[in-house]
Design a protein around this motif. Structure first.
Motif, PDB file in Angstrom:
ATOM      1  N   GLN A  18     -91.522 -14.472 -58.927  1.00 48.80           N
ATOM      2  CA  GLN A  18     -90.584 -15.502 -58.468  1.00 48.80           C
ATOM      3  C   GLN A  18     -91.151 -16.898 -58.720  1.00 48.80           C
ATOM      4  OE1 GLN A  18     -87.596 -14.160 -57.580  1.00 48.80           O
ATOM      5  NE2 GLN A  18     -88.769 -12.287 -57.978  1.00 48.80           N
ATOM      6  N   ALA A  19     -92.449 -17.056 -58.480  1.00 53.15           N
ATOM      7  CA  ALA A  19     -93.088 -18.355 -58.709  1.00 53.15           C
ATOM      8  C   ALA A  19     -93.032 -18.737 -60.193  1.00 53.15           C
ATOM      9  CB  ALA A  19     -94.533 -18.320 -58.216  1.00 53.15           C
ATOM     10  N   LEU A  20     -93.306 -17.761 -61.066  1.00 53.50           N
ATOM     11  CA  LEU A  20     -93.276 -18.020 -62.507  1.00 53.50           C
ATOM     12  C   LEU A  20     -91.876 -18.374 -62.980  1.00 53.50           C
ATOM     13  CD1 LEU A  20     -95.662 -15.188 -63.776  1.00 53.50           C
ATOM     14  CD2 LEU A  20     -96.147 -17.647 -63.634  1.00 53.50           C
ATOM     15  N   LEU A  21     -90.881 -17.810 -62.300  1.00 51.23           N
ATOM     16  CA  LEU A  21     -89.484 -18.115 -62.652  1.00 51.23           C
ATOM     17  C   LEU A  21     -89.007 -19.426 -62.026  1.00 51.23           C
ATOM     18  CD1 LEU A  21     -87.937 -14.532 -62.277  1.00 51.23           C
ATOM     19  CD2 LEU A  21     -88.301 -15.802 -64.417  1.00 51.23           C
ATOM     20  N   GLY A  22     -89.862 -20.039 -61.196  1.00 50.35           N
ATOM     21  CA  GLY A  22     -89.518 -21.310 -60.590  1.00 50.35           C
ATOM     22  C   GLY A  22     -88.573 -21.211 -59.409  1.00 50.35           C
ATOM     23  N   ARG A  23     -88.475 -20.038 -58.796  1.00 48.35           N
ATOM     24  CA  ARG A  23     -87.569 -19.853 -57.663  1.00 48.35           C
ATOM     25  C   ARG A  23     -88.257 -20.239 -56.359  1.00 48.35           C
ATOM     26  NH1 ARG A  23     -85.634 -13.877 -59.713  1.00 48.35           N
ATOM     27  NH2 ARG A  23     -84.267 -14.605 -61.414  1.00 48.35           N
ATOM     28  N   LYS A  24     -87.641 -21.107 -55.600  1.00 48.56           N
ATOM     29  CA  LYS A  24     -88.199 -21.524 -54.321  1.00 48.56           C
ATOM     30  C   LYS A  24     -87.615 -20.747 -53.147  1.00 48.56           C
ATOM     31  CE  LYS A  24     -89.404 -26.184 -55.823  1.00 48.56           C
ATOM     32  NZ  LYS A  24     -89.257 -27.652 -55.565  1.00 48.56           N
ATOM     33  N   LYS A  25     -86.430 -20.214 -53.318  1.00 48.41           N
ATOM     34  CA  LYS A  25     -85.788 -19.424 -52.270  1.00 48.41           C
ATOM     35  C   LYS A  25     -85.482 -18.036 -52.825  1.00 48.41           C
ATOM     36  CE  LYS A  25     -83.473 -23.204 -49.732  1.00 48.41           C
ATOM     37  NZ  LYS A  25     -83.937 -24.347 -50.518  1.00 48.41           N
ATOM     38  N   TYR A  26     -86.145 -17.045 -52.238  1.00 50.70           N
ATOM     39  CA  TYR A  26     -85.919 -15.667 -52.687  1.00 50.70           C
ATOM     40  C   TYR A  26     -86.193 -14.721 -51.524  1.00 50.70           C
ATOM     41  CZ  TYR A  26     -90.988 -16.108 -53.257  1.00 50.70           C
ATOM     42  OH  TYR A  26     -92.312 -16.358 -53.053  1.00 50.70           O
ATOM     43  N   PRO A  27     -85.576 -13.545 -51.518  1.00 53.62           N
ATOM     44  CA  PRO A  27     -85.725 -12.604 -50.403  1.00 53.62           C
ATOM     45  C   PRO A  27     -86.991 -11.768 -50.529  1.00 53.62           C
ATOM     46  CG  PRO A  27     -84.230 -11.693 -52.023  1.00 53.62           C
ATOM     47  CD  PRO A  27     -84.599 -13.071 -52.519  1.00 53.62           C
TER      48      PRO A  27
END
Length: 310
Positions: A18-27
């Motif tokens: 998720q971090a590599l994809l740049g997502r700040k909000k994820y379950p």
């Protein structure tokens, strides 16, 4: 004991992705409630006071598995209500395990021995049996005598068949630290991992006096963990979460990390606080006013200690 290594690795890899994809909000953990109906009537429960037309609703197998796929969280907790009442719970769990998601099936264990044949032991499945203290405290919390012993018997039966079993302890206002420590000794000797949390203040619970405020939570858990010296309690939590319970750490709330899918839809904003529903996970993430929750300025969040502990 702590969080199983396999789970640590898979969840850690998911977070890195998720971090590599740049997502700040994820379950992280999907709270999947296939029904609200229960075979107990606990004073601290916020689910069972709905009318029968709601209590008789069920999510289908397809609806449950679609929610798992849509959300994508690596861990799925199945609370309720009592999930073992659902006639298709075996199929639901099998479908989630087939997706290699970690399943925590939450149960009061009254039906567990009867329903064990519906499940197969798996490193991705564990039963999370509610035990809110030793016999006196637990039976009082669930408002029925004899439940503690039936739950302990069911735990032993599940262990004998090769299942992983955790106990989930909810601690309410007025709990004595010595008794909680004795319970943690008992559960560790029983050979189960333990999750422990303060009683969460469900808005719909019939007895609001049961719940701890934030300061009482911190004081109580400091006293409990003072009694841990020299003991190896089998707590299934990170050290960060335990520090949080004692008030040694504070964290910004991330309610999107533990989204809820139930018979009404995707609950806004989280498992404990119901302020509307979305028809899809995408809609939940895009239309919820996340910034107003967990800041300390929102009255309903003032005493919440609902960090998932993974």
């Amino acid at each position: 004991m702590g969080v199983p290594l396999r789970q640590q690795i898979k969840v850690g890899a998911y977070v890195v992705k998720q971090a590599l994809l740049g997502r700040k909000k994820y379950p992280l953990v999907l709270m999947l409630e296939p029904l609200f109906r229960c075979n107990l009537a606990c004073a601290g429960c916020g689910k069972i006071d709905y009318p029968d037309e709601i209590l008789n609703r069920r999510l289908s197998v397809k609806e449950c598995l679609d929610a798992v796929d849509e959300c994508g969280a690596p861990v799925v907790a199945i609370p309720g209500g009592e999930p073992l009442i659902h006639k298709e719970i075996g199929e639901i769990v099998a479908g989630i395990v087939a997706r290699k998601k970690f399943v925590s099936l939450c149960t009061n264990a009254l039906l567990l021995e009867k329903k064990l044949h519906l499940f197969k032991p798996s490193p991705y499945l564990f039963f999370s049996v509610h035990l809110d203290g030793l016999e006196e405290e637990h039976d009082k919390a669930v408002c029925q005598d004899g439940v503690f012993q039936r739950a302990v018997n069911a735990i032993k039966a599940a262990q004998a068949k090769g299942f992983q079993v955790n106990v989930n302890a909810t601690i309410f206002d007025g709990a004595a630290p010595d008794r909680v420590a004795a319970f943690l000794d008992f559960a560790t000797d029983l050979g189960v991992n333990i999750t422990i949390s303060p009683g969460y203040a469900y808005e719909r619970a019939p007895d609001q006096q049961l719940f701890l405020n934030r300061q009482k939570t911190r004081t109580l858990f400091r006293e409990i963990f003072k009694r841990r010296k020299g003991k190896k309690w089998a707590l299934n939590h990170s050290a960060l979460y335990l520090d949080f319970l004692m008030g040694n750490e504070t964290y910004h709330c991330t309610p999107w990390g533990m989204p809820t899918r139930n018979v009404f839809g995707w609950q806004k904003p989280c498992y404990l606080l119901g302020e509307g529903y979305a028809s899809s996970f995408k809609e939940l993430m895009e239309t919820t006013a996340w910034d107003q929750y967990g800041t300390g300025n929102y009255e309903k969040c003032a005493n919440c200690m609902a960090h998932c502990g993974y």
